[in-house]
Design an enzyme around this catalytic site. Structure first.
Site, PDB file in Angstrom:
ATOM      1  CG  HIS A  80      33.037-137.397 -88.233  1.00 25.72           C
ATOM      2  ND1 HIS A  80      33.905-137.901 -89.187  1.00 25.72           N
ATOM      3  CD2 HIS A  80      32.671-138.460 -87.468  1.00 25.72           C
ATOM      4  CE1 HIS A  80      34.050-139.203 -89.001  1.00 25.72           C
ATOM      5  NE2 HIS A  80      33.329-139.565 -87.959  1.00 25.72           N
TER       6      HIS A  80
ATOM      7  CG  HIS B 214      35.405-142.979 -89.644  1.00 22.40           C
ATOM      8  ND1 HIS B 214      34.188-143.293 -90.208  1.00 22.40           N
ATOM      9  CD2 HIS B 214      35.123-142.612 -88.367  1.00 22.40           C
ATOM     10  CE1 HIS B 214      33.225-143.131 -89.316  1.00 22.40           C
ATOM     11  NE2 HIS B 214      33.765-142.711 -88.193  1.00 22.40           N
TER      12      HIS B 214
ATOM     13  CG  HIS C 165      34.800-140.055 -83.516  1.00 24.94           C
ATOM     14  ND1 HIS C 165      35.804-140.799 -84.091  1.00 24.94           N
ATOM     15  CD2 HIS C 165      33.684-140.305 -84.258  1.00 24.94           C
ATOM     16  CE1 HIS C 165      35.324-141.465 -85.130  1.00 24.94           C
ATOM     17  NE2 HIS C 165      34.033-141.180 -85.251  1.00 24.94           N
ATOM     18  CD  GLU C 166      30.313-138.803 -84.013  1.00 24.72           C
ATOM     19  OE1 GLU C 166      30.241-138.306 -85.156  1.00 24.72           O
ATOM     20  OE2 GLU C 166      30.358-140.032 -83.813  1.00 24.72           O
TER      21      GLU C 166
END
Length: 645
Positions: free
Chosen positions: A337, A343, A333-334
């Site tokens: 980014h 998101h 997830h990070e």
């Protein structure tokens, strides 16, 4: 002829989803066509002697051809008519599963692989549909009539094309998949062990954190799930960052402070900025690398042996810098980014967009995944073995999307990190859309050349070409566009905080870290030519080489490093609390300790002198309007912060 080629491709593309079992195709995904982006063409006379031998036979009639690396794709790949989208295509130099279905019953078949000059590379027997790889979590098969074979990575290069030959038939039309060039990604894990973290009070082994648990199985799954030729998960060259404290910057309503326990509400606040500075100073921010900092933060108010305080994660989108609690879901997830992904839920609803094509940030409409390490397909539906297989309502604000039969779709990892996979799977499944965006991020970065002393970027033809960075905009932002200028050398990484308002305990040197690696260029503060190069005075109309280096926010401080052999180094610290483009005028709140303008943070990656003597002392020198000073004045400047080692 051009029209018929496109029509053939569209007929094939229109049937692919039925073959894959994906019953929700109301997305804005499009199948690309065209001679250079994946095509199906009729045979020519140059193909190969193998094909000439059976020219009298009826040609093999294909119903569909697909290719699978991280995702199952039509020959032309996938693109989207959305803002900031990418193009998901196969990549060079990666094993590729080819899937073929036929218009008639066949007993045996092979796929012939050719290079761009139509020279035969491989002849591969196609496995029968009964031998198709299974689906994650023992889910329904991807197809009940697809024949398959693995094209080896060495054959996957620009211009590769295939023909399928069924037993008793001649070769099919030529299928040329669209290929991005070879794309690699390096994920660097840099553990942050803060407030006294060690193996006696954290739930993980430090060696595991250094590679984010990437044992061979986990590393294999990480590679398989990313849309690149290679994905490496490695320990960052800095190894580990350890500190008993962090300096939290002013909040706007409170001054900077020294934090010594995760019981403090600002316990993790500085870390992401520190990771960003590490990415920048080492030159990684310009390259195909991201850094994730798995962070272990000790709460000294806790009872019991394990004293870590949990939290989520953070990243600066597209910067390559990310951090969070050590979990593979958060890494994806990070890390997503860091690779430029927002998101997915908010992206799907943004009225200025949308910036994500599938409802509620889900995988409803996304292509199937394929894990070549595990040897199974990955459905966009929640795996039957997941604890979220029975799903109702919403998850984190996103409403579960369902098939007419009530099966739930997964959320993209950019909404929900890892709950909808099989428990034995290490990583969640990215949507095809986000995979395409990640490919775009890597294509827009440079990579190191084979000798690791320079750079390559993609040229207009999509080929890797040597590249020499140049300084732009008079170095207002960077020298040589923040590419590294030293490679694989013994280097000291130094971070400094300073409060212009004199806030107690807010001015510090963190312990330096010696590593072997890369570093960007800095200006030598006791070299007259260096000082002349950053002269910010442009009143005469003449401009120094790096005249904007200090014009943006000032240059008022110098780093002095003293080594154990008595040698010294001085480096200009770029950035102060001057008004933008007024390098001799202080910002209005620079003495207000609650204001962020009163707080300065620098990071320097400084190559060690010959012989690599150890750092003995660090000093922050007061050198206001530095370009006006002489080297002698710099060497005689007052030390504002001193750290003896």
């Amino acid at each position: 002829m051009k029209l018929s080629m496109v029509m053939v491709l569209l007929v094939l593309a229109g049937q692919l989803s039925g073959c894959g079992g994906n019953d929700d195709n109301n997305s804005e995904r499009t199948h690309e066509s065209g001679d250079s982006n994946g095509d199906v063409t009729t045979p020519d006379n140059d193909a190969s002697s193998n094909d000439e031998d059976d020219a009298a036979l009826e040609p093999t009639q294909l119903r569909s051809v697909e290719f699978a690396q991280s995702h199952v794709l039509p020959p032309g790949g996938l693109s989207w008519d959305l803002k900031e989208s990418g193009e998901l295509q196969l990549v060079e130099k990666r094993d590729t599963l080819v899937l073929a279905t036929f218009d008639e019953a066949v007993q045996a078949a092979e796929v012939r692989v050719y290079d761009k000059n139509h020279q035969l590379l491989s002849s591969l027997n196609l496995s029968k549909p009964s031998d198709l790889p299974p689906t994650e979590g023992d889910d329904l098969p991807y197809s009940d009539d697809a024949w398959s074979a693995v094209i080896p990575s060495d054959d996957m290069s620009k211009g590769v094309n295939i023909r399928v030959v069924a037993q008793g038939k001649s070769a099919s039309e030529i299928v040329t998949p669209a290929l991005h060039p070879e794309l690699d990604l390096t994920i660097q894990s840099l553990p942050f062990l803060i407030y006294g973290a060690n193996e006696s009070n954290i739930p993980f082994k430090i060696d595991d954190l250094k590679v984010m648990f990437a044992d061979p199985d986990t590393a294999g799954q990480g590679f398989a799930g990313m849309p690149f030729s290679k994905t490496h998960i490695v320990n960052h060259p800095l190894g580990v960052f350890e500190s008993d404290y962090l300096i939290a910057p002013p909040s706007g309503s409170a001054p900077a402070k020294k934090v010594e326990s995760a019981a403090d509400p600002d316990y993790s606040k500085p870390i992401l900025d520190m990771v960003w500075h590490i990415e920048y100073a080492t030159g990684d921010m310009a390259l195909n690398k991201i850094t994730f900092a798995p962070s272990m933060l000790i709460d000294h108010s806790k009872a019991g042996p394990i004293k870590t305080r949990g939290f989520g994660g953070m990243a600066y989108t597209g910067s390559g810098a990310s951090m969070g609690y050590p979990s593979l879901g958060l890494l994806w997830h990070e890390g997503g980014h860091a690779l430029g992904l927002p998101h997915s839920l908010s992206g799907s609803k943004d009225l200025r967009g949308p910036y994500y094509p599938y409802a509620e940030g889900s995988l409803s409409g996304s292509a199937w995944g394929y894990d070549q390490h595990k040897g199974y397909f990955r459905s966009p539906l929640t795996a039957p073995t997941s604890r979220y297989f029975v799903c109702n309502g919403e998850r984190g604000g996103g409403v579960f999307q369902k098939t007419p039969e009530g099966r739930c779709y997964r959320f993209d990892p950019m909404h929900s990190a890892d709950e909808q996979k099989d428990p034995d799977a290490a990583f969640p499944l990215f949507s095809d859309f986000n995979a395409g965006k990640m490919q775009r991020w890597v294509r827009n970065r440079a990579r190191m050349n084979p000798s690791n002393d320079g750079f390559q970027v993609l040229d207009d033809n999509g080929d890797w070409a040597d590249f020499v960075p140049e300084t732009k905009h008079y170095a207002g932002w960077h020298i040589k566009e923040h590419y590294p200028v030293s490679f694989d050398k013994t280097t000291d990484f130094i971070m400094i905080t300073y409060s212009l308002a004199g806030t107690d305990a807010a001015s510090h040197f963190y312990n330096p870290i010696r590593y072997k690696g890369n570093a960007i260029e800095y200006v030598d503060a006791i070299n007259q030519d260096g000082l002349n190069s950053i002269n910010a005075d442009i009143s005469s109309g003449a401009r120094a080489k790096y005249s904007d280096y200090c014009r943006r926010q000032g240059c008022d401080f110098t780093l002095k490093v003293t080594y154990e052999d008595g040698s010294t180094s001085y480096r200009v610290l770029k950035g102060s609390a001057r008004k933008d483009w007024q390098p001799s005028v202080w910002k209005d709140d620079y003495l207000n300790e609650n204001s962020k303008d009163s707080y300065l943070f620098w990071a320097v990656a400084l190559v060690a002198p010959d012989g690599a003597p150890k750092v003995k002392k660090l000093e922050l020198l007061d050198t206001p309007i530095l370009w006006n000073l002489s080297p002698t004045a710099v060497m005689g400047a007052e030390a504002l912060v001193v750290k003896q080692l």
